[in-house]
Design an enzyme around this catalytic site. Structure first.
Site, mmCIF file in Angstrom:
data_model
loop_
_atom_site.group_PDB
_atom_site.id
_atom_site.type_symbol
_atom_site.label_atom_id
_atom_site.label_comp_id
_atom_site.label_asym_id
_atom_site.label_seq_id
_atom_site.Cartn_x
_atom_site.Cartn_y
_atom_site.Cartn_z
ATOM 1 N N GLU A 128 0.842 -1.192 0.000
ATOM 2 C CA GLU A 128 0.000 0.000 0.000
ATOM 3 C C GLU A 128 0.881 1.248 0.000
ATOM 4 O OE1 GLU A 128 -2.935 -0.136 3.086
ATOM 5 O OE2 GLU A 128 -3.734 -2.076 2.405
ATOM 6 N N PRO A 129 0.301 2.423 -0.265
ATOM 7 C CA PRO A 129 1.108 3.639 -0.325
ATOM 8 C C PRO A 129 1.962 3.873 0.927
ATOM 9 C CG PRO A 129 -1.064 4.064 -1.224
ATOM 10 C CD PRO A 129 -1.102 2.674 -0.675
ATOM 11 N N ALA A 131 2.549 1.292 3.274
ATOM 12 C CA ALA A 131 2.867 -0.014 3.865
ATOM 13 C C ALA A 131 3.487 -0.901 2.793
ATOM 14 C CB ALA A 131 1.619 -0.671 4.450
ATOM 15 N N GLY A 132 4.828 -0.886 2.750
ATOM 16 C CA GLY A 132 5.550 -1.738 1.812
ATOM 17 C C GLY A 132 6.277 -2.814 2.580
ATOM 18 N N ILE A 158 1.384 -2.847 -7.969
ATOM 19 C CA ILE A 158 0.873 -4.205 -8.162
ATOM 20 C C ILE A 158 1.235 -4.715 -9.553
ATOM 21 C CG2 ILE A 158 -1.161 -5.683 -8.077
ATOM 22 C CD1 ILE A 158 -0.288 -4.284 -5.402
ATOM 23 N N TYR A 230 0.646 -14.340 8.113
ATOM 24 C CA TYR A 230 1.597 -15.449 8.213
ATOM 25 C C TYR A 230 1.705 -16.194 6.886
ATOM 26 C CZ TYR A 230 0.949 -14.362 13.119
ATOM 27 O OH TYR A 230 0.879 -13.697 14.310
ATOM 28 N N GLU A 239 8.928 -16.544 -3.453
ATOM 29 C CA GLU A 239 9.098 -15.343 -4.271
ATOM 30 C C GLU A 239 10.564 -14.935 -4.338
ATOM 31 O OE1 GLU A 239 7.700 -10.628 -4.421
ATOM 32 O OE2 GLU A 239 6.743 -12.016 -3.013
ATOM 33 N N GLY A 336 30.992 1.183 -23.287
ATOM 34 C CA GLY A 336 31.363 2.554 -23.606
ATOM 35 C C GLY A 336 30.135 3.404 -23.895
#
Length: 384
Positions: A128-129, A131-132, A158, A230, A239, A336
């Site tokens: 969430e905005p 909550a990462g 997402i 959990y 993941e 390069g």
């Protein structure tokens, strides 16, 4: 020499995946330009059996060992389109993984079976905005109302968010605990999406998702009420392992195209591969890659044998993604001026791999987990 991890069947499967990647590779540039992978590709992959390698045959899966998945993940990554690999990982090893492990039979029939066929595309909606890394701070709420949940809140960053047919969504319930709920992705009343524009991995679409009084059947709860957090923490190990495997293959691909470039270039009367300083840099890169790859393979072996390898998965993800940033930055340097041009694939890879140290748990979170287990002797238990 015979590999301790791969047998003849794996190598036959590898050859088939290589042929598939060769066939679809001409489409990659269009996907990048459109910032979208066409949904038809999932049907093609479903027909090949690629979307259900780890799942039971009764749901259309292959029930193959995990090193079959390692082969698939590696060869997709070596195709050079990292966004495609990310989209595949989210669908086939994250969203469907939850439903396979703890979903009801009805959920498996409704979502897992068509996902394996490629008829449905899945996503996970956790971040969430505000909550990462700290998912306990999420504010998306699911309130029970008769036979439904009413869901309000938002999710961001997402993967597959624009195209997903369903979202495996982490919500807070009325008791302040966490539930995993499948929310269908059709643009019903109250569900809206906003496409996000990223630094890299253009093919893999990413979105914000908004829920306003979205009603979902209570039967869409995955597993037991209150255990969602959990479940998510446990699924992160797969993941992170798949991310490590994919990232190692991307590094290998980047080194190969860099060597191809160096073999063609001449400076001061000799080829770039003849300069000792450059040769030694390449030697160092291959050495670090091989060490990291073997850590990833060992972790995959632990996973295949039922070990809850939190420490090893965190180490593999940390090392692979950090290494990708350093090696691919040097690969760009070895190109390069050409490396700074969008016409060269190394420029895209340079942008694409940066997110590896961020998604699926940042490098800082990986170090914290490893420290807890090595310094504090913390032990994590499975909940599935």
């Amino acid at each position: 020499m015979k590999s301790p991890y791969f047998n003849e069947d794996h190598e036959m499967f590898r050859a088939s995946v290589q042929q598939f990647v060769k066939k679809i590779k001409p489409q990659f540039e269009t996907w990048e330009e459109n910032h979208l992978i066409p949904k038809t590709i999932w049907g093609e992959m479903g027909e090949m059996g690629y979307l259900g390698l780890i799942y039971p045959e009764q749901y259309g899966g292959m029930a193959a060992d995990f090193f079959t998945s390692v082969v698939l993940i590696e060869e997709i990554a070596k195709g050079g389109n990292t966004g495609f690999g990310t989209a595949l990982g989210v669908h086939a090893y994250m969203a469907t993984n939850h439903i396979n492990h703890i979903g009801s039979e009805d959920l498996k029939q409704k979502y897992l079976v068509p996902s394996i066929k490629g008829d449905l595309l899945g996503a996970i909606a956790f971040t969430e905005p505000n909550a990462g890394s700290d998912l306990k701070g999420i504010k998306t709420y699911a309130v029970r109302d008769g036979d439904d949940y009413v869901i309000n809140g938002s999710k961001t960053y997402i993967t597959n968010g624009c195209m997903a047919d369903y979202f495996v969504t982490l919500c807070k319930n009325e008791e302040g605990k966490f539930d995993l709920i499948v929310i269908e992705g059709d643009d019903k009343d109250g569900l809206t999406r906003n496409k996000l524009h990223k630094l890299g991995q253009y093919s893999s679409d990413t979105a914000e998702i908004f829920f306003q009084d979205v009603r979902v059947p209570a039967t869409n709860l995955i597993g037991e009420a209150g255990k969602g957090f959990y479940y998510v923490m446990e699924s992160f190990q797969l993941e992170r392992l798949t991310a490590a495997i994919s990232t190692c293959a991307t590094i290998e691909f980047a080194l190969q195209i860099t060597l191809d470039f160096m073999h063609e270039r001449v400076a001061f009367g000799k080829g770039l591969t003849e300069f000792q300083a450059l040769r030694h840099r390449i030697a160092n890169h291959y050495t670090e890659l091989e060490a990291t790859k073997q850590l990833a393979y060992h972790t995959a072996w632990l996973f295949e044998n039922g070990v809850f390898a939190v420490k090893e998965a965190s180490m593999a993800k940390l090392k692979a993604t950090e290494l990708a940033n350093s090696i691919i930055a040097d690969c760009l340097q070895l190109h390069g001026g050409a490396g700074y041009m969008e016409d060269y694939l190394i420029a895209r890879l340079f942008r694409d791999v940066k997110v590896g140290t961020i998604y699926g748990g940042t490098s800082e979170i990986m170090r914290d987990i490893i420290a807890k287990m090595t310094v504090d002797a913390v032990h994590f238990k499975k909940v599935y």
